[in-house]
Design a protein around this motif. Structure first.
Motif, PDB file in Angstrom:
ATOM      1  N   LEU A  12     -17.300  10.322  -5.500  1.00 57.85           N
ATOM      2  CA  LEU A  12     -16.680   9.014  -5.717  1.00 57.85           C
ATOM      3  C   LEU A  12     -15.163   9.144  -5.803  1.00 57.85           C
ATOM      4  CD1 LEU A  12     -19.150   7.452  -8.308  1.00 57.85           C
ATOM      5  CD2 LEU A  12     -18.902   6.857  -5.893  1.00 57.85           C
ATOM      6  N   ARG A  13     -14.682  10.185  -6.472  1.00 62.60           N
ATOM      7  CA  ARG A  13     -13.239  10.407  -6.558  1.00 62.60           C
ATOM      8  C   ARG A  13     -12.650  10.675  -5.175  1.00 62.60           C
ATOM      9  NH1 ARG A  13     -14.266   8.330 -10.520  1.00 62.60           N
ATOM     10  NH2 ARG A  13     -14.060   9.051 -12.670  1.00 62.60           N
ATOM     11  N   ARG A  14     -13.395  11.385  -4.354  1.00 63.57           N
ATOM     12  CA  ARG A  14     -12.931  11.672  -2.996  1.00 63.57           C
ATOM     13  C   ARG A  14     -12.809  10.383  -2.191  1.00 63.57           C
ATOM     14  NH1 ARG A  14     -10.192  14.470   0.772  1.00 63.57           N
ATOM     15  NH2 ARG A  14     -11.342  14.777   2.709  1.00 63.57           N
ATOM     16  N   VAL A  15     -13.792   9.503  -2.304  1.00 64.79           N
ATOM     17  CA  VAL A  15     -13.725   8.221  -1.605  1.00 64.79           C
ATOM     18  C   VAL A  15     -12.547   7.397  -2.126  1.00 64.79           C
ATOM     19  CG1 VAL A  15     -14.929   6.050  -1.166  1.00 64.79           C
ATOM     20  CG2 VAL A  15     -16.190   8.197  -1.096  1.00 64.79           C
ATOM     21  N   GLU A  16     -12.353   7.390  -3.449  1.00 65.05           N
ATOM     22  CA  GLU A  16     -11.199   6.684  -4.028  1.00 65.05           C
ATOM     23  C   GLU A  16      -9.896   7.181  -3.423  1.00 65.05           C
ATOM     24  OE1 GLU A  16     -11.024   7.125  -8.203  1.00 65.05           O
ATOM     25  OE2 GLU A  16     -12.755   5.845  -8.611  1.00 65.05           O
ATOM     26  N   THR A  17      -9.752   8.504  -3.352  1.00 70.33           N
ATOM     27  CA  THR A  17      -8.514   9.094  -2.845  1.00 70.33           C
ATOM     28  C   THR A  17      -8.282   8.709  -1.395  1.00 70.33           C
ATOM     29  OG1 THR A  17      -8.745  10.977  -4.355  1.00 70.33           O
ATOM     30  CG2 THR A  17      -7.287  11.269  -2.466  1.00 70.33           C
ATOM     31  N   LEU A  18      -9.339   8.735  -0.574  1.00 71.51           N
ATOM     32  CA  LEU A  18      -9.198   8.388   0.839  1.00 71.51           C
ATOM     33  C   LEU A  18      -8.825   6.919   1.007  1.00 71.51           C
ATOM     34  CD1 LEU A  18     -12.217  10.380   2.344  1.00 71.51           C
ATOM     35  CD2 LEU A  18      -9.788  10.880   2.637  1.00 71.51           C
ATOM     36  N   VAL A  19      -9.425   6.040   0.199  1.00 70.89           N
ATOM     37  CA  VAL A  19      -9.067   4.623   0.270  1.00 70.89           C
ATOM     38  C   VAL A  19      -7.614   4.436  -0.156  1.00 70.89           C
ATOM     39  CG1 VAL A  19      -9.516   2.322  -0.674  1.00 70.89           C
ATOM     40  CG2 VAL A  19     -11.430   3.814  -0.081  1.00 70.89           C
ATOM     41  N   ALA A  74      -8.391  -2.008  -8.240  1.00 74.21           N
ATOM     42  CA  ALA A  74      -8.966  -2.740  -7.105  1.00 74.21           C
ATOM     43  C   ALA A  74      -9.758  -1.803  -6.208  1.00 74.21           C
ATOM     44  CB  ALA A  74      -7.862  -3.435  -6.315  1.00 74.21           C
ATOM     45  N   ILE A  75      -9.237  -0.589  -6.009  1.00 72.93           N
ATOM     46  CA  ILE A  75      -9.946   0.396  -5.185  1.00 72.93           C
ATOM     47  C   ILE A  75     -11.291   0.734  -5.809  1.00 72.93           C
ATOM     48  CG2 ILE A  75      -9.906   2.803  -4.426  1.00 72.93           C
ATOM     49  CD1 ILE A  75      -6.882   2.505  -4.032  1.00 72.93           C
ATOM     50  N   ARG A  76     -11.298   0.952  -7.114  1.00 76.75           N
ATOM     51  CA  ARG A  76     -12.556   1.320  -7.777  1.00 76.75           C
ATOM     52  C   ARG A  76     -13.562   0.174  -7.730  1.00 76.75           C
ATOM     53  NH1 ARG A  76     -10.401   5.029 -12.910  1.00 76.75           N
ATOM     54  NH2 ARG A  76     -10.054   6.877 -11.612  1.00 76.75           N
ATOM     55  N   ARG A  77     -13.090  -1.066  -7.865  1.00 74.18           N
ATOM     56  CA  ARG A  77     -14.005  -2.207  -7.731  1.00 74.18           C
ATOM     57  C   ARG A  77     -14.613  -2.253  -6.338  1.00 74.18           C
ATOM     58  NH1 ARG A  77     -10.087  -5.070 -10.757  1.00 74.18           N
ATOM     59  NH2 ARG A  77      -9.217  -5.947  -8.827  1.00 74.18           N
ATOM     60  N   GLN A  79      -5.195   6.555   0.168  1.00 77.50           N
ATOM     61  CA  GLN A  79      -4.323   7.014   1.248  1.00 77.50           C
ATOM     62  C   GLN A  79      -4.278   6.005   2.392  1.00 77.50           C
ATOM     63  OE1 GLN A  79      -6.075  10.808   2.166  1.00 77.50           O
ATOM     64  NE2 GLN A  79      -5.031  11.868   0.478  1.00 77.50           N
ATOM     65  N   ALA A  80      -5.425   5.345   2.652  1.00 80.69           N
ATOM     66  CA  ALA A  80      -5.487   4.365   3.742  1.00 80.69           C
ATOM     67  C   ALA A  80      -4.841   3.034   3.363  1.00 80.69           C
ATOM     68  CB  ALA A  80      -6.937   4.143   4.167  1.00 80.69           C
ATOM     69  N   ALA A  81      -4.855   2.702   2.058  1.00 80.38           N
ATOM     70  CA  ALA A  81      -4.284   1.433   1.583  1.00 80.38           C
ATOM     71  C   ALA A  81      -3.422   1.723   0.356  1.00 80.38           C
ATOM     72  CB  ALA A  81      -5.398   0.445   1.256  1.00 80.38           C
ATOM     73  N   PRO A  82      -2.259   2.341   0.548  1.00 80.93           N
ATOM     74  CA  PRO A  82      -1.439   2.772  -0.592  1.00 80.93           C
ATOM     75  C   PRO A  82      -0.925   1.631  -1.470  1.00 80.93           C
ATOM     76  CG  PRO A  82      -0.241   3.014   1.488  1.00 80.93           C
ATOM     77  CD  PRO A  82      -1.656   2.712   1.836  1.00 80.93           C
ATOM     78  N   SER A  83      -0.938   0.406  -0.967  1.00 80.24           N
ATOM     79  CA  SER A  83      -0.447  -0.715  -1.771  1.00 80.24           C
ATOM     80  C   SER A  83      -1.508  -1.252  -2.731  1.00 80.24           C
ATOM     81  CB  SER A  83       0.036  -1.846  -0.859  1.00 80.24           C
ATOM     82  OG  SER A  83      -1.035  -2.355  -0.072  1.00 80.24           O
ATOM     83  N   TRP A  84      -2.767  -0.817  -2.575  1.00 80.27           N
ATOM     84  CA  TRP A  84      -3.830  -1.306  -3.451  1.00 80.27           C
ATOM     85  C   TRP A  84      -3.735  -0.636  -4.813  1.00 80.27           C
ATOM     86  CZ3 TRP A  84      -9.221  -1.765  -0.690  1.00 80.27           C
ATOM     87  CH2 TRP A  84      -9.099  -2.618   0.415  1.00 80.27           C
ATOM     88  N   PRO A  85      -3.872  -1.372  -5.900  1.00 83.06           N
ATOM     89  CA  PRO A  85      -3.935  -0.740  -7.228  1.00 83.06           C
ATOM     90  C   PRO A  85      -5.258   0.008  -7.396  1.00 83.06           C
ATOM     91  CG  PRO A  85      -4.272  -3.105  -7.410  1.00 83.06           C
ATOM     92  CD  PRO A  85      -3.900  -2.844  -5.985  1.00 83.06           C
ATOM     93  N   LEU A  86      -5.247   1.036  -8.245  1.00 81.41           N
ATOM     94  CA  LEU A  86      -6.438   1.866  -8.437  1.00 81.41           C
ATOM     95  C   LEU A  86      -7.620   1.046  -8.921  1.00 81.41           C
ATOM     96  CD1 LEU A  86      -7.775   4.623  -8.437  1.00 81.41           C
ATOM     97  CD2 LEU A  86      -6.847   5.015 -10.730  1.00 81.41           C
TER      98      LEU A  86
END
Length: 217
Positions: free
Chosen positions: A186-193, A204-207, A195-202
Motif C-alpha cells: 500500500l505504501r508503494r502504491v501511495e508513493t507511485l501515485v 487525498a492519495i490515501r483516500r 510521484q504521478a500526481a505531486p500536487s495531491w495531498p497525502l
C-alpha cells in the motif's frame, strides 16, 4: 539482437530486448561490464499454476471469495517471489465468460482461458517511433469494456490511471507491485501515485487508494 532492431556496442553498452519466443534478454558489454560481456536470458513459464500450488484449505476459499465478489486485488511480493504466477492462478478462478484485458510492460502472464486481450508497452526506438507507456494502455483498456482489468506490475504513472479505473466501476481488477508485505504494498502504491500526481495531498492519495483496493495478497 538483429531482429529486434537494437544494438549493443561501446556506444550502447546495455541492451534490454524481447526475443521472438517471448524470452527477455539483458546484455552488458565493456566499458560498463568491467569483467567482460554478461548476458542473461529470462524464459517465461509456458503453463499456469492452479491455486492449490500456492496454498490450501481455508485460504483457497478466501481467495475464491475475493474473486467471486469481484473485489479489486493487489498482489505484492519480493522479486521472483511468484507474484505473476499467483496472479495467473487467481484469474483462473474467474468466470470463464469474463473478458480479461491484460496490460503489461513485458508480456509474462500465462492464462489457460479464452476471452483474453493482451496489451504490451512499447519503448521508444532509435528511428523516432514514440513509446507507448503502460498509462496509455490502461486508458485504452478501459475503452475495451473489460470485465476484469489487469496491470501486470505497478511501476510508474500507470498507477494513477489504474487506481482511477478501480474507483470508477472496474470491479474485479488485479495488479501487482514489488513490496515486502501487504502494508509495504500500500505504501508503494501511495508513493507511485504521489510521484504521478505531486500536487495531491497525502490524505487525498490515501483516500483514493483505499477506495480503489479492496484486498492485498
Amino acid at each position: 539482437l538483429a531482429p529486434t532492431g537494437k544494438r549493443l556496442d561501446r556506444a550502447t553498452p546495455i541492451v534490454d530486448a524481447q526475443l521472438a519466443d517471448g524470452a527477455r534478454l539483458c546484455a552488458v558489454v565493456a566499458p560498463v561490464a568491467v569483467d567482460g560481456t554478461t548476458v542473461s536470458i529470462r524464459r517465461h513459464r509456458r503453463r499456469s499454476f492452479g491455486i492449490e500450488r500456492f496454498t490450501g484449505g481455508d485460504t483457497i476459499e478466501l481467495l475464491r471469495e475475493l474473486v467471486a465478489r469481484r473485489l479489486n486485488v493487489l498482489v505484492t511480493g519480493a522479486t521472483s517471489s511468484g507474484k505473476t504466477s499467483l496472479l495467473g492462478a487467481l484469474l483462473g478462478l474467474a468466470d470463464p465468460a469474463d473478458l480479461v484485458v491484460i496490460v503489461e510492460d513485458t508480456s509474462e502472464l500465462v492464462l489457460d482461458r479464452s476471452h483474453v486481450v493482451r496489451l504490451e508497452a512499447r519503448p521508444a526506438t532509435t528511428d523516432g517511433i514514440r513509446p507507448i507507456a503502460l498509462a496509455d494502455l490502461v486508458r485504452a483498456a478501459m475503452r475495451l469494456r473489460p470485465d476484469r482489468l489487469v496491470v501486470g506490475e505497478f511501476r510508474g504513472a500507470e498507477v494513477l490511471a489504474m487506481v482511477d479505473a478501480m474507483n470508477t466501476g472496474h470491479d474485479g481488477s488485479f495488479a501487482t507491485c514489488h513490496a515486502n508485505g501487504a502494508v509495504d504494498g500500500l505504501r508503494r502504491v501511495e508513493t507511485l501515485v504521489m510521484q504521478a500526481a505531486p500536487s495531491w495531498p497525502l490524505a487525498a492519495i490515501r483516500r483514493q487508494v483505499t477506495r480503489s483496493l479492496d484486498a492485498v495478497v
